[in-house]
Scaffold this active site. Structure first.
Site, PDB file in Angstrom:
ATOM      1  N   GLY A 106      -4.516  -2.293   5.601  1.00 43.19           N
ATOM      2  CA  GLY A 106      -3.738  -3.422   5.084  1.00 43.19           C
ATOM      3  C   GLY A 106      -4.358  -4.770   5.442  1.00 43.19           C
ATOM      4  N   ARG A 107      -4.748  -4.934   6.708  1.00 48.39           N
ATOM      5  CA  ARG A 107      -5.247  -6.253   7.133  1.00 48.39           C
ATOM      6  C   ARG A 107      -6.673  -6.509   6.693  1.00 48.39           C
ATOM      7  NH1 ARG A 107      -3.793  -2.806  10.947  1.00 48.39           N
ATOM      8  NH2 ARG A 107      -5.332  -1.952  12.399  1.00 48.39           N
TER       9      ARG A 107
ATOM     10  N   LYS B 210      10.353  -0.594  13.926  1.00 55.09           N
ATOM     11  CA  LYS B 210      10.776  -0.319  12.540  1.00 55.09           C
ATOM     12  C   LYS B 210      11.836   0.767  12.519  1.00 55.09           C
ATOM     13  CE  LYS B 210       6.608  -0.887   9.698  1.00 55.09           C
ATOM     14  NZ  LYS B 210       5.640  -0.123   8.924  1.00 55.09           N
TER      15      LYS B 210
ATOM     16  N   GLU C 134      10.985  -4.324   4.126  1.00 57.56           N
ATOM     17  CA  GLU C 134      11.108  -5.739   3.746  1.00 57.56           C
ATOM     18  C   GLU C 134      10.679  -5.953   2.288  1.00 57.56           C
ATOM     19  OE1 GLU C 134       9.624  -4.475   6.355  1.00 57.56           O
ATOM     20  OE2 GLU C 134       9.909  -5.690   8.166  1.00 57.56           O
TER      21      GLU C 134
ATOM     22  N   HIS D 208      -2.362 -33.090  19.300  1.00 60.74           N
ATOM     23  CA  HIS D 208      -1.180 -33.862  19.689  1.00 60.74           C
ATOM     24  C   HIS D 208      -0.029 -32.941  20.074  1.00 60.74           C
ATOM     25  CE1 HIS D 208      -3.036 -37.682  18.584  1.00 60.74           C
ATOM     26  NE2 HIS D 208      -3.650 -36.953  17.660  1.00 60.74           N
TER      27      HIS D 208
ATOM     28  N   LYS E 284       0.835  -1.199   0.000  1.00 61.97           N
ATOM     29  CA  LYS E 284       0.000   0.000   0.000  1.00 61.97           C
ATOM     30  C   LYS E 284       0.875   1.255   0.000  1.00 61.97           C
ATOM     31  CE  LYS E 284      -3.404   2.054   3.079  1.00 61.97           C
ATOM     32  NZ  LYS E 284      -4.236   1.813   4.253  1.00 61.97           N
TER      33      LYS E 284
ATOM     34  N   GLU F 159      -3.339  -6.812  15.508  1.00 64.38           N
ATOM     35  CA  GLU F 159      -2.883  -5.510  15.012  1.00 64.38           C
ATOM     36  C   GLU F 159      -4.020  -4.489  15.117  1.00 64.38           C
ATOM     37  OE1 GLU F 159       0.349  -4.933  11.829  1.00 64.38           O
ATOM     38  OE2 GLU F 159      -1.456  -4.394  10.738  1.00 64.38           O
TER      39      GLU F 159
HETATM   40  O1  F6P Z   1       3.238  -4.180   9.909  1.00 71.68           O
HETATM   41  C1  F6P Z   1       2.633  -2.973   9.709  1.00 71.68           C
HETATM   42  C2  F6P Z   1       1.983  -2.839   8.372  1.00 71.68           C
HETATM   43  O2  F6P Z   1       1.764  -1.490   8.174  1.00 71.68           O
HETATM   44  C3  F6P Z   1       0.677  -3.624   8.222  1.00 71.68           C
HETATM   45  O3  F6P Z   1      -0.390  -2.994   8.805  1.00 71.68           O
HETATM   46  C4  F6P Z   1       0.581  -3.740   6.752  1.00 71.68           C
HETATM   47  O4  F6P Z   1      -0.351  -4.699   6.386  1.00 71.68           O
HETATM   48  C5  F6P Z   1       1.999  -4.092   6.404  1.00 71.68           C
HETATM   49  O5  F6P Z   1       2.778  -3.318   7.310  1.00 71.68           O
HETATM   50  C6  F6P Z   1       2.408  -3.873   4.981  1.00 71.68           C
HETATM   51  O6  F6P Z   1       2.302  -2.541   4.587  1.00 71.68           O
HETATM   52  P1  F6P Z   1       2.421  -2.118   3.057  1.00 71.68           P
HETATM   53  O7  F6P Z   1       1.301  -2.755   2.320  1.00 71.68           O
HETATM   54  O8  F6P Z   1       2.340  -0.631   3.052  1.00 71.68           O
HETATM   55  O9  F6P Z   1       3.756  -2.607   2.544  1.00 71.68           O
END
Ligand code: F6P
Length: 550
Positions: free
Chosen positions: A267-268, A512, A212, A384, A206, A353
């Site tokens: 995002g979620r 972060k 990452e 188990h 987004k 979250e």
């Molecule tokens: O971990 C935090 C977060 O902002 C989540 O809420 C989100 O889903 C994820 O990082 C990825 O964010 P983006 O889609 O901006 O890369």
């Protein structure tokens, strides 16, 4: 009213919880033969049985009074109407618009939301057709065979969970892979068997700034360009899903290959948007639409059903009842369906979250227990592993059992055995077994008194452990859409009941930011001595050992 604990309904529940703590569900079932009928809800795609909770009709009435006093229905209208209920970020919360559940005239930042959604769906549809039919080709003219989705958190968990859950509905025209971890092992393993001429990368972010995702996307781009010897290959092999077009274009992605995201989708809660592109590529656009339809069906139920018969509202009220009033601290999600093996991980982000917070939306410290930690595993594997704890530890862990009446992959004898375990576990957690029953059972098995005296107490199960049972008729794109939306709305209601802003995630920022500082320190010889002695010691050890290796 700015503090939930002073509400009449809240106080009534505090008192009621004291009385209910001395009750046992066995007695409640014995006293009322209609318990299942009273405490279950049947919807077109699923049945929710919540009778195995420590509650009576009086409890339910008191919980519904809390929902009324906290104005859940009012907040629900605000969300669906596109009001900026994500107050700390000043954003609307409109994932329901992605499945056509909102009015036509919602305009955010000057744009009609439904028109934006439809335009993106149309673009996804033609893109899916182009790729799946082999019309979209790589830099050597070969058809695309593999799709690698690069994203993390909400840009990974939802699409991956759904792709895995609906494998049986894929026609395998494409292979879908997911890369989320910054650990290079994952991307290296995913790329190793792939042919760069035939791979499509989706950079799903987004913000298009997530460290990452950007690192993985850069690695993927280098891999492609080093094979193609041509930067132009990037435009053919990369698409993006993002609200940040500028960054995506700077990365080298052609403007036409960018699918829109908007700040009114968290995002979620985003798998219904173009973040769900890998799902649509995997199983075809029609099945993606069926997922949206299933969610829309749940939206309609959530909007129309009275609070006491409203499945998401009931799930939220039970969570608050079990955790805030009865003291449970964690909640297990236990799918009895191999296809749902990523569902617990998905739910961790969705609920934790959203509502893992300790400040109210008015900025006041919250002095009551909020949401539980969410964890879980496939039911049978869990049996188990950790069910011992569920049955006999001192901590009560409410559990959601999720299964289906019909298996999508019938193998003779398996489904009945699987579901027999589902039903048996919910019964055992509820009813338990007391010492005299244990003794009688051992006696009937011919055990001698010495043995019985030694082990009887260890075999006692207190029972009285709450669970919800969610039974889908059959796992399908439609049913899965409904199931996910059920939990989304539960989380929303939970936030309202607890007075939490469910749609921000400030708690992920601190770590972060620190990681960026430390990364710079690891790359240079300067380590800031302001770190605490533990962090400093770890950094020094890491660097010293690293130098020995290089
Ligand atoms: O971990 C935090 C977060 O902002 C989540 O809420 C989100 O889903 C994820 O990082 C990825 O964010 P983006 O889609 O901006 O890369």
């Amino acid at each position: 009213m700015n503090n939930r604990t002073s509400l009449n309904s809240w106080q009534a529940l505090v008192e009621h919880a004291k009385a209910m703590k001395s009750q046992h569900m066995n007695d409640l079932f014995a006293q009322d033969q209609q318990r299942f009928d009273k405490f279950s809800i049947e919807l077109p795609s699923l049945l929710l049985d919540y009778s195995k909770n420590l509650l009576t009709e009086e409890t339910l009435n008191k919980l519904v009074a809390l929902a009324q006093e906290t104005e859940v229905t009012h907040w629900r209208e605000k969300m669906f109407a596109g009001e900026r209920i994500n107050s700390t970020e000043n954003r609307a919360v409109l994932h329901t618009a992605l499945r056509g559940s909102t009015a036509d005239d919602i305009v955010i930042n000057g744009d009609n939301v439904n028109e934006q959604v439809q335009a993106t769906l149309n673009k996804m549809q033609s893109f899916c057709h182009e790729v799946r039919a082999g019309h979209r080709q790589g830099y050597t003219g070969k058809r695309i065979t593999d799709v690698v989705n690069i994203g993390v958190g909400g840009s990974n968990l939802g699409p991956q969970m759904v792709t895995e859950a609906l494998k049986q509905f894929s026609d395998d025209s494409l292979k879908i892979h997911y890369v989320s971890n910054i650990d290079g092992t994952q991307i290296a393993e995913v790329l190793r068997p792939l042919n760069p001429e035939k791979v499509l990368f989706i950079v799903s972010s987004k913000t298009f700034t997530t460290t990452e995702t950007m690192l993985n996307a850069n690695t993927a781009r280098k891999w492609l360009v080093s094979a193609a010897f041509d930067q132009h290959a990037v435009a053919k092999h990369f698409v993006a899903v993002s609200a940040n077009k500028t960054n995506a274009i700077d990365f080298g992605i052609a403007a036409d290959n960018i699918f829109d995201m908007w700040d009114w989708v968290g995002g979620r809660f985003s798998l219904w948007s173009a973040i769900g592109l890998p799902i649509a590529l995997d199983m075809g656009f029609d099945k993606f639409l069926a997922i949206l339809q299933g969610a829309k069906e749940m939206d309609q139920h959530f909007l129309a059903a009275p609070l006491s018969e409203n499945a998401p509202v009931i799930l939220a009220l039970l969570s608050v009842w079990n955790c805030t009033f009865l003291g449970a601290q964690s909640q297990a999600i236990l799918p009895y369906d191999q296809a749902l093996h990523k569902f617990s991980a998905y739910m961790q982000q969705a609920e934790m979250e959203s509502n893992g917070k300790s400040v109210s939306w008015q900025g006041e410290a919250i002095n009551y227990a909020t949401v539980p930690s969410i964890w879980g595993e496939l039911g049978i594997n869990g049996q188990h592993a950790f069910y011992q704890y569920l049955h006999q530890s001192n901590n009560v862990v409410p559990a959601d059992f999720i299964g289906s009446v019909e298996s999508v992959t019938p193998v003779k004898g398996h489904h009945e055995t699987l579901m027999a375990n589902f039903f048996a576990q919910t019964q055992a957690l509820m009813s338990g077994v007391n010492e005299s029953q244990v003794r009688a059972d051992l006696k009937a098995k011919g055990r001698n008194d010495d043995y019985i005296n030694k082990v009887a107490v260890h075999k006692v199960h207190q029972g009285n452990r709450p669970s919800n049972s969610i039974l889908m008729k059959r796992l399908s794109p439609h049913a899965l859409g409904s199931l996910i939306a059920l939990y989304e709305h539960k989380i929303f209601v939970q936030g309202i009941l607890l007075q939490i802003c469910s749609f921000d995630q400030w708690g992920v920022e601190l770590g972060k930011g620190l990681a960026n500082t430390i990364q710079a320190e690891l790359a240079s010889n300067e380590i800031n001595s302001q770190h605490d002695s533990s962090t400093l010691g770890l950094l020094n050890f890491f660097k010293a050992e690293q130098q020995k290796v290089t």
